[in-house]
Scaffold this motif. Structure first.
Motif, PDB file in Angstrom:
ATOM      1  N   CYS A  21       0.814  -1.205  -0.145  1.00 38.01           N
ATOM      2  CA  CYS A  21      -0.037  -0.086  -0.031  1.00 38.01           C
ATOM      3  C   CYS A  21       0.877   1.070  -0.057  1.00 38.01           C
ATOM      4  N   VAL A  23       0.318   4.307   0.813  1.00 38.53           N
ATOM      5  CA  VAL A  23      -0.070   4.980   2.085  1.00 38.53           C
ATOM      6  C   VAL A  23       0.471   4.451   3.393  1.00 38.53           C
ATOM      7  N   CYS A  24       0.262   3.113   3.650  1.00 32.37           N
ATOM      8  CA  CYS A  24       0.834   2.625   5.168  1.00 32.37           C
ATOM      9  C   CYS A  24       1.910   1.849   4.871  1.00 32.37           C
ATOM     10  N   CYS A  45      -4.851   0.021   0.339  1.00 29.03           N
ATOM     11  CA  CYS A  45      -5.646  -1.122   0.906  1.00 29.03           C
ATOM     12  C   CYS A  45      -6.855  -0.500   1.662  1.00 29.03           C
ATOM     13  N   CYS A  48      -6.689   2.116   4.677  1.00 31.39           N
ATOM     14  CA  CYS A  48      -6.295   3.551   4.113  1.00 31.39           C
ATOM     15  C   CYS A  48      -7.602   4.093   3.353  1.00 31.39           C
TER      16      CYS A  48
HETATM   17 ZN   LIG Z   1      -2.903   1.235   3.332  1.00 35.34          ZN
END
Ligand SMILES: [Zn+2]
Length: 70
Positions: A21, A23-24, A45, A48
Protein backbone atom coordinates in the motif's frame (compact mmCIF):
# COMPACT_ATOMS: atom_id res chain seq x y z
CA UNK A 1 -22.75 -16.89 -6.82
CA UNK A 2 -20.92 -19.73 -5.13
CA UNK A 3 -17.69 -19.36 -3.23
CA UNK A 4 -15.82 -20.94 -6.13
CA UNK A 5 -15.43 -17.59 -7.85
CA UNK A 6 -14.44 -15.50 -4.88
CA UNK A 7 -11.56 -13.18 -5.68
CA UNK A 8 -11.44 -14.31 -9.28
CA UNK A 9 -11.55 -10.74 -10.56
CA UNK A 10 -8.46 -10.02 -8.52
CA UNK A 11 -6.51 -12.85 -10.11
CA UNK A 12 -6.50 -10.94 -13.38
CA UNK A 13 -4.73 -8.01 -11.80
CA UNK A 14 -1.02 -7.76 -11.21
CA UNK A 15 0.02 -10.00 -8.30
CA UNK A 16 -3.61 -10.90 -7.65
CA UNK A 17 -4.46 -7.39 -6.54
CA UNK A 18 -1.97 -7.63 -3.70
CA UNK A 19 1.08 -5.55 -3.08
CA UNK A 20 2.40 -2.74 -0.96
CA UNK A 21 0.00 0.00 0.00
CA UNK A 22 1.47 3.38 -0.99
CA UNK A 23 0.00 5.01 2.13
CA UNK A 24 0.71 2.67 5.03
CA UNK A 25 3.42 0.59 3.26
CA UNK A 26 2.06 -2.70 4.51
CA UNK A 27 2.91 -5.52 2.17
CA UNK A 28 0.85 -8.50 0.96
CA UNK A 29 -2.39 -6.61 1.44
CA UNK A 30 -5.05 -6.13 -1.20
CA UNK A 31 -4.37 -2.81 -2.85
CA UNK A 32 -7.52 -2.49 -4.91
CA UNK A 33 -9.43 0.37 -3.34
CA UNK A 34 -9.35 3.65 -5.22
CA UNK A 35 -9.25 6.95 -3.40
CA UNK A 36 -8.94 10.50 -4.67
CA UNK A 37 -5.75 12.24 -3.63
CA UNK A 38 -5.81 15.78 -4.95
CA UNK A 39 -6.27 15.27 -8.70
CA UNK A 40 -5.08 11.68 -8.92
CA UNK A 41 -6.68 8.34 -8.21
CA UNK A 42 -4.54 6.13 -6.00
CA UNK A 43 -5.10 2.49 -5.15
CA UNK A 44 -4.72 1.76 -1.45
CA UNK A 45 -5.56 -0.98 1.00
CA UNK A 46 -8.99 -1.12 2.61
CA UNK A 47 -7.76 0.36 5.88
CA UNK A 48 -6.38 3.43 4.17
CA UNK A 49 -9.55 3.66 2.08
CA UNK A 50 -11.61 3.69 5.27
CA UNK A 51 -9.29 6.29 6.78
CA UNK A 52 -9.56 8.45 3.69
CA UNK A 53 -13.34 8.26 3.49
CA UNK A 54 -13.65 8.97 7.20
CA UNK A 55 -11.37 11.99 6.95
CA UNK A 56 -13.60 13.32 4.21
CA UNK A 57 -16.73 13.25 6.36
CA UNK A 58 -15.15 14.45 9.58
CA UNK A 59 -13.54 17.78 10.31
CA UNK A 60 -10.64 18.35 7.89
CA UNK A 61 -8.30 19.41 10.69
CA UNK A 62 -8.92 16.25 12.75
CA UNK A 63 -5.63 14.63 13.70
CA UNK A 64 -5.85 11.06 15.03
CA UNK A 65 -2.57 11.43 16.94
CA UNK A 66 -3.51 14.72 18.55
CA UNK A 67 -2.64 14.92 22.22
CA UNK A 68 -5.56 15.36 24.62
CA UNK A 69 -5.81 18.80 26.16
CA UNK A 70 -6.59 17.49 29.63
ZN1 LIG B 1 -2.75 1.21 3.41
Amino acid sequence: MGKTHRGKGLKDQARGGRGECPVCHRTAVKVVYEIQVKDATVKVCKICKATASRAKTEKPAAEPAAAPTA
